[in-house]
Design a protein around this motif. Structure first.
Motif, PDB file in Angstrom:
ATOM      1  N   LYS A   4       0.802  -1.087  -0.112  1.00  0.00           N
ATOM      2  CA  LYS A   4      -0.191   0.039   0.323  1.00  0.00           C
ATOM      3  C   LYS A   4       0.751   0.938  -0.562  1.00  0.00           C
ATOM      4  CE  LYS A   4      -4.474  -1.928   2.462  1.00  0.00           C
ATOM      5  NZ  LYS A   4      -6.060  -1.364   2.716  1.00  0.00           N
ATOM      6  N   PRO A   5       0.284   2.219  -0.406  1.00  0.00           N
ATOM      7  CA  PRO A   5       0.973   3.433  -0.290  1.00  0.00           C
ATOM      8  C   PRO A   5       1.188   3.512   1.320  1.00  0.00           C
ATOM      9  CG  PRO A   5      -0.998   3.684  -1.760  1.00  0.00           C
ATOM     10  CD  PRO A   5      -0.889   2.753  -0.955  1.00  0.00           C
TER      11      PRO A   5
ATOM     12  N   PRO B 261      -8.619   6.868   2.353  1.00  0.00           N
ATOM     13  CA  PRO B 261      -7.197   5.604   1.011  1.00  0.00           C
ATOM     14  C   PRO B 261      -6.955   4.370   2.317  1.00  0.00           C
ATOM     15  CG  PRO B 261      -6.672   7.616   2.514  1.00  0.00           C
ATOM     16  CD  PRO B 261      -8.061   7.908   2.372  1.00  0.00           C
TER      17      PRO B 261
ATOM     18  N   VAL C 114       3.849   3.207  -4.838  1.00  0.00           N
ATOM     19  CA  VAL C 114       2.316   2.487  -5.162  1.00  0.00           C
ATOM     20  C   VAL C 114       1.587   3.617  -5.056  1.00  0.00           C
ATOM     21  CG1 VAL C 114       2.983   0.442  -5.783  1.00  0.00           C
ATOM     22  CG2 VAL C 114       1.964   1.159  -3.532  1.00  0.00           C
ATOM     23  N   HIS C 115       0.409   3.382  -6.073  1.00  0.00           N
ATOM     24  CA  HIS C 115      -0.922   4.604  -5.318  1.00  0.00           C
ATOM     25  C   HIS C 115      -1.888   3.908  -5.789  1.00  0.00           C
ATOM     26  CE1 HIS C 115       1.419   7.895  -6.517  1.00  0.00           C
ATOM     27  NE2 HIS C 115       2.246   7.620  -7.399  1.00  0.00           N
ATOM     28  N   SER C 116      -1.715   2.319  -5.272  1.00  0.00           N
ATOM     29  CA  SER C 116      -3.141   1.564  -5.352  1.00  0.00           C
ATOM     30  C   SER C 116      -2.730   0.851  -4.476  1.00  0.00           C
ATOM     31  CB  SER C 116      -3.141   0.831  -6.832  1.00  0.00           C
ATOM     32  OG  SER C 116      -1.920   0.073  -7.212  1.00  0.00           O
ATOM     33  N   ASN C 117      -3.371  -0.108  -3.955  1.00  0.00           N
ATOM     34  CA  ASN C 117      -3.836  -1.085  -2.993  1.00  0.00           C
ATOM     35  C   ASN C 117      -3.657  -2.543  -3.280  1.00  0.00           C
ATOM     36  OD1 ASN C 117      -4.264   1.065  -1.240  1.00  0.00           O
ATOM     37  ND2 ASN C 117      -6.518   0.247  -0.613  1.00  0.00           N
TER      38      ASN C 117
END
Ligand SMILES: NC(=O)c1ccc[n+]([C@@H]2O[C@H](COP(=O)([O-])OP(=O)(O)OC[C@H]3O[C@@H](n4cnc5c(N)ncnc54)[C@H](O)[C@@H]3O)[C@@H](O)[C@H]2O)c1
Length: 270
Positions: free
Chosen positions: A147-148, A245, A216-219
């Motif tokens: 995760k971010p 988020p 990363v910008h997504s899970n």
């Protein structure tokens, strides 16, 4: 696909997931009625109710269970025991999103009742294969969640271990352990581990790794399972909810799809 008119749904938790579910009902996307909404923060319940055409009443959890045919929990792991108790006592179906709050005792009580407990796939995919594999022998399951750093902030494990997420310039494995340890340390971040664990039903052979990754910008959830039926490798790359988020958008679409499946006479998937 034919859908029959619901049942009244009652919502506990008016955050990112609860709001999307309520809107799916309010807009007619789901052929259901919203019996009422509940939140520990009355302002959140009021804001959601006001934003809906149906202006559902604001209720306590006990009133929600009385008024609804199916109770939808989208609040927090701490809300789950009361929701289970009330639904069993009043004979109402329950759909739980904060699955980390469920215990084996809860499952047993539902198994011995006339009502249903639903656990949507949530933010992961592949539960169909995991459930089928569980009918034979499963050797190991690993879940790596990436995760971010902002999506892991304030988790009890991060706070207790003084892990500095703000200054990360490269990926860092912040946790490795069992699903039970994972949900204790990250109650708002890793419900998927509990769902997978319950689907796989393998004690001691399930490991969870959580990675904070500033790149990363997504899970991202990677599932690896090996067993008698072969191996399963799944990577899910989820867009985070714009409202929270920590939560993947797929989680609330999964909840809505589960309600649709409950309402439909044609059931697709395991
Ligand atoms: N199963 C999955 O795959 C999955 C995926 C994402 C999130 N989740 C879980 O679903 C739940 C909801 O997620 P979200 O993104 O909507 O969270 P959110 O923080 O956006 O909203 C939660 C809402 O519940 C309320 N709340 C908290 N404790 C409560 C209580 N005891 N009683 C009533 N209301 C309470 C909060 O005030 C808030 O309005 C969380 O527990 C989250 O960890 C599960």
């Amino acid at each position: 696909m034919s859908e029959h008119t619901l049942k009244k749904a009652g919502l506990i938790g008016c955050g990112a997931i609860g709001t999307r579910i309520a809107k799916a009902i309010d807009s007619g996307e789901l052929k259901a009625a919203l019996a009422g909404v509940c939140d520990i923060d009355p302002e959140r319940a009021r804001a959601l109710s006001q934003s809906l055409n149906g202006k559902p009443p604001i209720m306590s959890a006990a009133q929600i269970v009385d008024a609804a045919d199916i109770v939808v929990e989208a609040a927090h792991v701490s809300a789950v025991p009361e929701a289970v108790d009330l639904c069993i006592e009043k004979g109402k179906d329950l759909m739980v999103m904060s699955v980390g709050g469920l215990t084996p005792e809860h499952f047993e009580r539902f198994e011995n009742s006339a009502v249903n407990l639903y656990m949507p796939s949530g933010a992961v995919c592949g539960l169909d294969g995991v459930l089928a594999s569980n009918l034979e022998h499963i050797d190991t399951v690993t879940l790596t969640t990436r995760k971010p750093p902002a999506g892991l902030k304030d988790a009890p494990f991060i706070v207790q271990n003084n892990i500095d997420l703000d200054s990360l310039t490269a990926e860092k494995t912040v946790f490795e352990g069992s699903p039970a340890q994972a949900i204790k340390g990250f109650p708002k971040n890793i419900n998927v581990a509990t769902t997978l664990y319950n689907a796989a039903n393998v004690d001691g052979k399930f490991r969870v790794r959580i990675v904070a990754d500033p790149a990363v910008h997504s899970n991202i959830h990677e599932i690896n399972l090996s067993g008698a039926l072969g191996s399963i490798r799944i990577t899910v790359e989820n867009v985070p909810s714009p409202d929270n988020p920590r939560t993947s958008a797929l989680a609330y679409y999964s909840a809505i799809a589960t309600l649709r499946k409950i309402l439909s006479h044609v059931k697709i998937g395991t």
